[in-house]
Design an enzyme around this catalytic site. Structure first.
Site, short mmCIF file in Angstrom:
data_model
loop_
_atom_site.label_atom_id
_atom_site.label_comp_id
_atom_site.label_asym_id
_atom_site.label_seq_id
_atom_site.Cartn_x
_atom_site.Cartn_y
_atom_site.Cartn_z
CD1 TRP A 101 155.50 -33.54 -2.91
CD2 TRP A 101 157.43 -32.72 -3.71
NE1 TRP A 101 155.55 -32.19 -2.62
CE2 TRP A 101 156.72 -31.67 -3.10
CE3 TRP A 101 158.67 -32.43 -4.31
CZ2 TRP A 101 157.21 -30.35 -3.05
CZ3 TRP A 101 159.15 -31.12 -4.25
CH2 TRP A 101 158.43 -30.11 -3.63
CG ASP A 172 160.46 -37.73 -0.58
OD1 ASP A 172 160.62 -37.33 0.59
OD2 ASP A 172 160.14 -36.98 -1.52
CE LYS A 196 157.60 -31.25 3.58
NZ LYS A 196 156.87 -30.14 3.09
C1 LIG Z 1 157.31 -35.37 -0.29
C2 LIG Z 1 158.27 -34.25 -0.55
N1 LIG Z 1 159.41 -34.51 -1.20
C3 LIG Z 1 160.31 -33.54 -1.45
C4 LIG Z 1 160.09 -32.24 -1.09
C5 LIG Z 1 161.11 -31.19 -1.40
O1 LIG Z 1 161.77 -30.87 -0.24
P1 LIG Z 1 162.87 -29.72 -0.13
O2 LIG Z 1 162.16 -28.43 -0.33
O3 LIG Z 1 163.39 -29.92 1.26
O4 LIG Z 1 163.91 -29.97 -1.17
C6 LIG Z 1 158.91 -31.91 -0.41
C7 LIG Z 1 158.67 -30.51 0.01
O5 LIG Z 1 157.64 -30.11 0.41
C8 LIG Z 1 157.97 -32.95 -0.14
O6 LIG Z 1 156.83 -32.67 0.49
#
Ligand SMILES: Cc1ncc(COP(=O)(O)O)c(C=O)c1O
Length: 360
Positions: A101, A172, A196
Protein backbone atom coordinates in the site's frame (compact mmCIF):
# COMPACT_ATOMS: atom_id res chain seq x y z
CA UNK A 1 -28.27 -20.04 13.61
CA UNK A 2 -24.80 -18.76 14.36
CA UNK A 3 -22.90 -16.99 11.59
CA UNK A 4 -19.50 -18.21 10.35
CA UNK A 5 -16.39 -16.22 11.26
CA UNK A 6 -15.29 -13.92 8.44
CA UNK A 7 -11.54 -13.22 8.35
CA UNK A 8 -11.70 -11.09 5.19
CA UNK A 9 -9.23 -8.21 4.88
CA UNK A 10 -11.97 -5.96 3.55
CA UNK A 11 -14.78 -5.47 3.02
CA UNK A 12 -14.72 -7.11 6.40
CA UNK A 13 -16.79 -8.40 9.30
CA UNK A 14 -19.21 -5.94 10.91
CA UNK A 15 -20.61 -6.23 14.44
CA UNK A 16 -23.60 -8.55 14.41
CA UNK A 17 -25.64 -6.21 16.63
CA UNK A 18 -25.07 -3.39 14.13
CA UNK A 19 -26.31 -5.55 11.25
CA UNK A 20 -29.40 -6.50 13.26
CA UNK A 21 -30.11 -2.89 14.19
CA UNK A 22 -29.75 -1.79 10.57
CA UNK A 23 -32.03 -4.62 9.45
CA UNK A 24 -34.61 -3.66 12.08
CA UNK A 25 -34.80 -0.05 10.91
CA UNK A 26 -34.18 -0.70 7.22
CA UNK A 27 -37.60 0.15 5.81
CA UNK A 28 -38.63 2.80 8.34
CA UNK A 29 -35.89 4.75 10.09
CA UNK A 30 -37.14 5.91 13.51
CA UNK A 31 -40.70 6.39 12.36
CA UNK A 32 -39.71 8.65 9.47
CA UNK A 33 -41.62 6.40 7.08
CA UNK A 34 -38.61 5.92 4.81
CA UNK A 35 -35.30 4.06 4.88
CA UNK A 36 -32.01 5.94 5.26
CA UNK A 37 -31.32 5.11 1.61
CA UNK A 38 -34.43 6.99 0.54
CA UNK A 39 -34.07 10.22 2.51
CA UNK A 40 -32.57 13.51 1.38
CA UNK A 41 -29.01 14.01 2.54
CA UNK A 42 -29.93 17.61 3.38
CA UNK A 43 -33.12 16.81 5.31
CA UNK A 44 -33.36 16.91 9.09
CA UNK A 45 -33.30 13.13 9.53
CA UNK A 46 -30.08 12.53 7.67
CA UNK A 47 -28.53 15.69 9.11
CA UNK A 48 -29.05 14.26 12.60
CA UNK A 49 -27.55 10.89 11.55
CA UNK A 50 -24.51 12.59 9.98
CA UNK A 51 -23.91 14.92 12.92
CA UNK A 52 -24.18 12.13 15.48
CA UNK A 53 -21.77 9.94 13.50
CA UNK A 54 -19.21 12.73 13.30
CA UNK A 55 -19.56 13.55 17.00
CA UNK A 56 -19.12 9.88 17.95
CA UNK A 57 -16.11 9.48 15.67
CA UNK A 58 -14.51 12.65 17.03
CA UNK A 59 -15.11 11.51 20.58
CA UNK A 60 -13.67 8.04 20.00
CA UNK A 61 -10.44 9.32 18.47
CA UNK A 62 -10.29 12.52 20.52
CA UNK A 63 -10.08 14.64 17.37
CA UNK A 64 -9.08 18.22 18.36
CA UNK A 65 -11.33 21.10 17.27
CA UNK A 66 -8.79 22.48 14.82
CA UNK A 67 -9.17 19.35 12.68
CA UNK A 68 -11.89 18.81 10.07
CA UNK A 69 -13.44 15.36 9.71
CA UNK A 70 -14.55 14.65 6.15
CA UNK A 71 -16.83 11.84 4.95
CA UNK A 72 -15.83 11.31 1.33
CA UNK A 73 -15.99 8.76 -1.48
CA UNK A 74 -13.36 7.29 -3.77
CA UNK A 75 -11.66 4.98 -1.28
CA UNK A 76 -8.21 5.31 0.19
CA UNK A 77 -6.92 5.03 -3.37
CA UNK A 78 -8.33 8.48 -4.15
CA UNK A 79 -6.49 9.77 -1.11
CA UNK A 80 -3.22 8.59 -2.63
CA UNK A 81 -3.83 11.43 -5.14
CA UNK A 82 -5.79 13.90 -3.02
CA UNK A 83 -3.03 14.11 -0.42
CA UNK A 84 -0.40 15.38 -2.88
CA UNK A 85 -2.97 17.48 -4.76
CA UNK A 86 -3.78 19.32 -1.55
CA UNK A 87 -0.64 19.22 0.53
CA UNK A 88 2.27 19.40 -1.94
CA UNK A 89 2.70 23.14 -1.76
CA UNK A 90 6.40 23.12 -2.64
CA UNK A 91 6.05 20.01 -4.79
CA UNK A 92 7.99 17.49 -2.73
CA UNK A 93 7.14 14.96 -0.06
CA UNK A 94 8.74 12.18 1.97
CA UNK A 95 7.32 8.63 1.89
CA UNK A 96 8.18 5.54 3.92
CA UNK A 97 7.88 2.33 1.93
CA UNK A 98 6.74 -0.55 4.14
CA UNK A 99 4.76 -2.61 1.65
CA UNK A 100 2.21 -2.88 -1.13
CA UNK A 101 0.00 0.00 0.00
CA UNK A 102 2.93 2.36 0.59
CA UNK A 103 4.10 1.56 -2.94
CA UNK A 104 0.72 2.45 -4.40
CA UNK A 105 0.64 5.72 -2.47
CA UNK A 106 4.16 6.51 -3.71
CA UNK A 107 3.30 5.72 -7.34
CA UNK A 108 0.34 8.11 -7.27
CA UNK A 109 2.29 10.91 -5.57
CA UNK A 110 5.05 10.56 -8.16
CA UNK A 111 2.54 11.60 -10.83
CA UNK A 112 2.07 14.92 -9.06
CA UNK A 113 5.42 15.89 -7.57
CA UNK A 114 8.81 14.86 -6.33
CA UNK A 115 8.81 11.90 -3.96
CA UNK A 116 11.69 11.15 -1.62
CA UNK A 117 11.49 7.58 -0.32
CA UNK A 118 13.07 8.07 3.10
CA UNK A 119 13.31 4.35 3.87
CA UNK A 120 12.25 1.11 2.27
CA UNK A 121 11.88 -2.40 3.60
CA UNK A 122 11.61 -3.91 0.12
CA UNK A 123 14.97 -5.71 0.28
CA UNK A 124 13.69 -7.67 3.33
CA UNK A 125 10.52 -8.63 1.49
CA UNK A 126 8.64 -6.08 3.64
CA UNK A 127 8.98 -8.08 6.84
CA UNK A 128 10.45 -5.25 8.93
CA UNK A 129 10.23 -1.48 9.44
CA UNK A 130 13.53 0.37 8.95
CA UNK A 131 14.62 2.10 12.20
CA UNK A 132 13.71 5.80 12.29
CA UNK A 133 17.40 6.76 12.76
CA UNK A 134 18.15 5.47 9.26
CA UNK A 135 15.45 7.52 7.50
CA UNK A 136 16.71 10.17 5.08
CA UNK A 137 14.17 12.87 5.89
CA UNK A 138 13.89 16.20 4.13
CA UNK A 139 13.38 19.19 6.45
CA UNK A 140 11.68 21.01 3.57
CA UNK A 141 9.25 18.22 2.66
CA UNK A 142 5.60 19.21 2.45
CA UNK A 143 4.70 16.11 4.50
CA UNK A 144 5.89 12.65 5.48
CA UNK A 145 3.56 9.81 4.43
CA UNK A 146 3.43 6.44 6.11
CA UNK A 147 1.15 3.40 6.21
CA UNK A 148 0.78 2.51 9.90
CA UNK A 149 -0.66 -0.89 9.01
CA UNK A 150 0.19 -2.73 5.81
CA UNK A 151 -2.89 -4.85 5.24
CA UNK A 152 -1.24 -7.30 2.85
CA UNK A 153 2.15 -7.82 4.50
CA UNK A 154 0.83 -7.68 8.07
CA UNK A 155 3.37 -5.06 9.18
CA UNK A 156 2.32 -2.42 11.70
CA UNK A 157 4.00 0.59 13.27
CA UNK A 158 3.74 0.41 17.05
CA UNK A 159 5.33 3.85 17.31
CA UNK A 160 4.91 7.28 15.74
CA UNK A 161 7.85 9.04 14.04
CA UNK A 162 9.23 12.02 15.94
CA UNK A 163 8.58 15.51 14.69
CA UNK A 164 11.11 16.65 12.08
CA UNK A 165 11.20 20.43 11.50
CA UNK A 166 7.40 20.56 11.75
CA UNK A 167 6.87 18.45 8.60
CA UNK A 168 3.25 17.19 8.91
CA UNK A 169 2.72 13.45 9.24
CA UNK A 170 0.20 11.91 6.85
CA UNK A 171 -1.04 8.39 7.61
CA UNK A 172 -3.04 5.85 5.64
CA UNK A 173 -4.87 4.20 8.55
CA UNK A 174 -7.28 2.24 6.36
CA UNK A 175 -6.71 -1.03 8.17
CA UNK A 176 -5.94 0.09 11.73
CA UNK A 177 -8.13 3.13 12.40
CA UNK A 178 -10.25 2.78 15.57
CA UNK A 179 -8.32 -0.36 16.56
CA UNK A 180 -6.48 1.55 19.31
CA UNK A 181 -6.18 5.10 20.65
CA UNK A 182 -4.24 7.56 18.48
CA UNK A 183 -2.86 10.98 19.38
CA UNK A 184 -4.39 12.81 16.42
CA UNK A 185 -2.44 15.98 17.24
CA UNK A 186 0.75 14.26 16.06
CA UNK A 187 -0.64 14.01 12.53
CA UNK A 188 -1.39 16.60 9.87
CA UNK A 189 -3.77 14.25 8.07
CA UNK A 190 -5.18 10.76 8.60
CA UNK A 191 -7.24 8.92 6.01
CA UNK A 192 -8.98 5.56 5.91
CA UNK A 193 -11.23 3.62 3.60
CA UNK A 194 -14.20 2.49 5.70
CA UNK A 195 -14.49 -1.16 4.77
CA UNK A 196 -12.43 -2.63 7.63
CA UNK A 197 -12.98 -1.02 11.04
CA UNK A 198 -15.46 1.74 10.15
CA UNK A 199 -18.33 0.38 8.08
CA UNK A 200 -19.27 -0.56 4.52
CA UNK A 201 -17.18 0.19 1.44
CA UNK A 202 -18.00 3.45 -0.30
CA UNK A 203 -17.07 5.82 2.51
CA UNK A 204 -13.62 7.27 3.13
CA UNK A 205 -12.88 9.25 6.27
CA UNK A 206 -10.29 12.04 6.30
CA UNK A 207 -9.13 13.87 9.42
CA UNK A 208 -7.12 16.96 8.52
CA UNK A 209 -5.64 19.88 10.44
CA UNK A 210 -7.44 22.94 9.18
CA UNK A 211 -4.34 25.08 8.70
CA UNK A 212 -3.18 22.63 6.01
CA UNK A 213 -6.24 23.35 3.88
CA UNK A 214 -6.71 25.90 1.14
CA UNK A 215 -3.43 25.60 -0.74
CA UNK A 216 -4.59 23.69 -3.78
CA UNK A 217 -3.87 24.95 -7.28
CA UNK A 218 -6.68 26.97 -8.90
CA UNK A 219 -7.10 24.17 -11.43
CA UNK A 220 -7.87 21.50 -8.81
CA UNK A 221 -11.40 20.19 -9.36
CA UNK A 222 -13.51 20.92 -6.29
CA UNK A 223 -14.26 17.23 -5.68
CA UNK A 224 -10.53 16.78 -5.06
CA UNK A 225 -10.19 19.83 -2.82
CA UNK A 226 -10.37 19.14 0.93
CA UNK A 227 -11.16 22.78 1.66
CA UNK A 228 -14.23 22.64 -0.57
CA UNK A 229 -15.45 19.48 1.17
CA UNK A 230 -14.79 20.96 4.61
CA UNK A 231 -16.68 24.13 3.73
CA UNK A 232 -19.64 22.09 2.48
CA UNK A 233 -19.74 19.78 5.52
CA UNK A 234 -18.85 16.82 3.25
CA UNK A 235 -21.99 17.55 1.22
CA UNK A 236 -20.44 19.10 -1.86
CA UNK A 237 -22.45 16.46 -3.69
CA UNK A 238 -24.61 13.54 -2.54
CA UNK A 239 -22.55 11.64 0.04
CA UNK A 240 -22.72 7.85 0.50
CA UNK A 241 -25.59 8.21 2.96
CA UNK A 242 -26.19 4.58 3.86
CA UNK A 243 -22.49 3.89 4.45
CA UNK A 244 -22.27 7.03 6.59
CA UNK A 245 -25.30 5.91 8.64
CA UNK A 246 -24.01 2.39 9.11
CA UNK A 247 -20.59 3.69 10.12
CA UNK A 248 -22.37 5.78 12.72
CA UNK A 249 -23.91 2.61 14.15
CA UNK A 250 -20.42 1.07 14.30
CA UNK A 251 -19.08 4.13 16.17
CA UNK A 252 -21.91 3.73 18.72
CA UNK A 253 -21.09 0.04 19.03
CA UNK A 254 -17.44 0.88 19.78
CA UNK A 255 -18.58 3.28 22.50
CA UNK A 256 -20.77 0.53 23.94
CA UNK A 257 -17.76 -1.79 24.00
CA UNK A 258 -15.78 0.71 26.08
CA UNK A 259 -14.14 2.89 23.40
CA UNK A 260 -10.71 2.58 21.87
CA UNK A 261 -8.88 1.49 25.05
CA UNK A 262 -11.17 -1.52 25.24
CA UNK A 263 -10.75 -2.17 21.51
CA UNK A 264 -6.96 -2.02 21.83
CA UNK A 265 -6.93 -4.50 24.73
CA UNK A 266 -9.20 -6.91 22.86
CA UNK A 267 -7.22 -6.61 19.65
CA UNK A 268 -3.90 -7.15 21.39
CA UNK A 269 -5.26 -10.24 23.14
CA UNK A 270 -6.65 -11.73 19.91
CA UNK A 271 -3.46 -11.11 17.94
CA UNK A 272 -1.17 -12.35 20.74
CA UNK A 273 -3.10 -15.62 20.91
CA UNK A 274 -2.86 -16.25 17.19
CA UNK A 275 0.84 -15.35 16.91
CA UNK A 276 1.56 -17.58 19.91
CA UNK A 277 -0.18 -20.51 18.22
CA UNK A 278 1.76 -19.87 15.00
CA UNK A 279 5.13 -19.50 16.75
CA UNK A 280 4.63 -22.61 18.88
CA UNK A 281 3.87 -24.70 15.82
CA UNK A 282 6.45 -26.10 13.42
CA UNK A 283 3.78 -26.28 10.72
CA UNK A 284 2.76 -22.60 10.47
CA UNK A 285 5.01 -19.58 10.09
CA UNK A 286 4.67 -15.80 10.11
CA UNK A 287 7.61 -14.02 8.45
CA UNK A 288 7.26 -10.57 10.05
CA UNK A 289 9.73 -9.24 12.65
CA UNK A 290 8.11 -9.63 16.09
CA UNK A 291 8.15 -5.93 17.01
CA UNK A 292 6.23 -4.86 13.92
CA UNK A 293 3.66 -7.59 13.58
CA UNK A 294 0.19 -6.35 12.75
CA UNK A 295 -2.63 -6.80 15.25
CA UNK A 296 -5.16 -6.46 12.46
CA UNK A 297 -3.87 -8.69 9.66
CA UNK A 298 -1.96 -11.87 10.44
CA UNK A 299 -0.42 -13.53 7.40
CA UNK A 300 0.92 -17.06 7.77
CA UNK A 301 2.17 -19.84 5.55
CA UNK A 302 1.83 -23.59 5.84
CA UNK A 303 4.93 -25.77 6.03
CA UNK A 304 3.69 -27.46 2.86
CA UNK A 305 2.14 -24.88 0.47
CA UNK A 306 0.71 -27.81 -1.49
CA UNK A 307 -1.83 -28.09 1.33
CA UNK A 308 -3.11 -24.50 0.97
CA UNK A 309 -6.19 -25.46 -1.04
CA UNK A 310 -7.15 -28.22 1.38
CA UNK A 311 -6.60 -25.91 4.38
CA UNK A 312 -8.91 -23.28 2.90
CA UNK A 313 -11.61 -25.75 1.91
CA UNK A 314 -11.63 -27.44 5.32
CA UNK A 315 -11.56 -24.06 7.09
CA UNK A 316 -14.56 -22.91 5.11
CA UNK A 317 -16.42 -26.12 5.93
CA UNK A 318 -15.64 -25.41 9.60
CA UNK A 319 -17.18 -21.93 9.33
CA UNK A 320 -13.91 -19.98 9.02
CA UNK A 321 -14.18 -17.84 5.89
CA UNK A 322 -11.84 -15.81 3.70
CA UNK A 323 -8.48 -16.92 5.04
CA UNK A 324 -6.74 -16.88 1.66
CA UNK A 325 -3.72 -14.55 1.60
CA UNK A 326 -3.57 -11.68 -0.87
CA UNK A 327 -2.91 -12.86 -4.41
CA UNK A 328 0.44 -11.01 -4.47
CA UNK A 329 1.89 -12.96 -1.52
CA UNK A 330 -0.09 -16.20 -1.30
CA UNK A 331 -0.41 -18.28 1.86
CA UNK A 332 -3.04 -17.36 4.44
CA UNK A 333 -4.14 -14.19 6.15
CA UNK A 334 -6.46 -13.84 9.12
CA UNK A 335 -7.81 -10.32 9.55
CA UNK A 336 -8.78 -9.64 13.15
CA UNK A 337 -10.58 -6.30 12.97
CA UNK A 338 -12.60 -4.86 15.86
CA UNK A 339 -15.73 -6.84 14.98
CA UNK A 340 -13.97 -10.23 15.00
CA UNK A 341 -14.90 -11.78 18.35
CA UNK A 342 -12.31 -13.58 20.44
CA UNK A 343 -14.30 -16.80 19.92
CA UNK A 344 -13.53 -16.52 16.20
CA UNK A 345 -9.80 -16.47 16.92
CA UNK A 346 -10.17 -19.39 19.33
CA UNK A 347 -12.04 -21.34 16.66
CA UNK A 348 -9.30 -20.60 14.12
CA UNK A 349 -6.54 -21.69 16.52
CA UNK A 350 -8.40 -24.92 17.29
CA UNK A 351 -8.89 -25.60 13.60
CA UNK A 352 -5.21 -24.92 12.82
CA UNK A 353 -4.09 -27.32 15.56
CA UNK A 354 -6.48 -29.97 14.36
CA UNK A 355 -5.41 -29.56 10.71
CA UNK A 356 -1.75 -29.84 11.69
CA UNK A 357 -2.41 -33.05 13.61
CA UNK A 358 -4.32 -34.60 10.74
CA UNK A 359 -2.32 -33.31 7.76
CA UNK A 360 0.99 -32.09 9.11
C1 LIG B 1 -3.72 0.20 3.89
C2 LIG B 1 -4.62 0.34 2.70
N1 LIG B 1 -4.54 1.44 1.94
C3 LIG B 1 -5.34 1.61 0.87
C4 LIG B 1 -6.25 0.66 0.49
C5 LIG B 1 -7.10 0.89 -0.72
O1 LIG B 1 -8.37 1.20 -0.29
P1 LIG B 1 -9.61 1.43 -1.28
O2 LIG B 1 -9.91 0.10 -1.89
O3 LIG B 1 -10.67 1.92 -0.34
O4 LIG B 1 -9.22 2.45 -2.29
C6 LIG B 1 -6.38 -0.50 1.25
C7 LIG B 1 -7.37 -1.53 0.85
O5 LIG B 1 -7.42 -2.61 1.31
C8 LIG B 1 -5.53 -0.67 2.38
O6 LIG B 1 -5.62 -1.78 3.12
Amino acid sequence: MSRPYNFSAGPAVLPETVLRQAAGELDDWHGSGVSVMEMSHRGRHFTSIAEQAEADFRGLLGVPDDYAVLFLQGGATSQFAMVPLNLMRRGRADYVNTGSWSKKAIAEAQRLGEVNVVATAEADGFTDIPAAETWQRDAEADYLHLTPNETIGGVEFHWVPEDHHGVPLVADMSSCILSRPVDVSRYGLIYAGAQKNIGPAGLTVVVVRRDLLGWTRESTPSMFDYAAHAKAGSMLNTPPTFAWYLSGLVFRWIWDQGGLDAMAARNRNKADKLYRAIDESAYYRNPVAVDCRSRMNVPFVLHDPGMDGRFLAEAEAAGLLNLKGHRSVGGMRASLYNAMPEQGVDALIDFMGDFERRRG
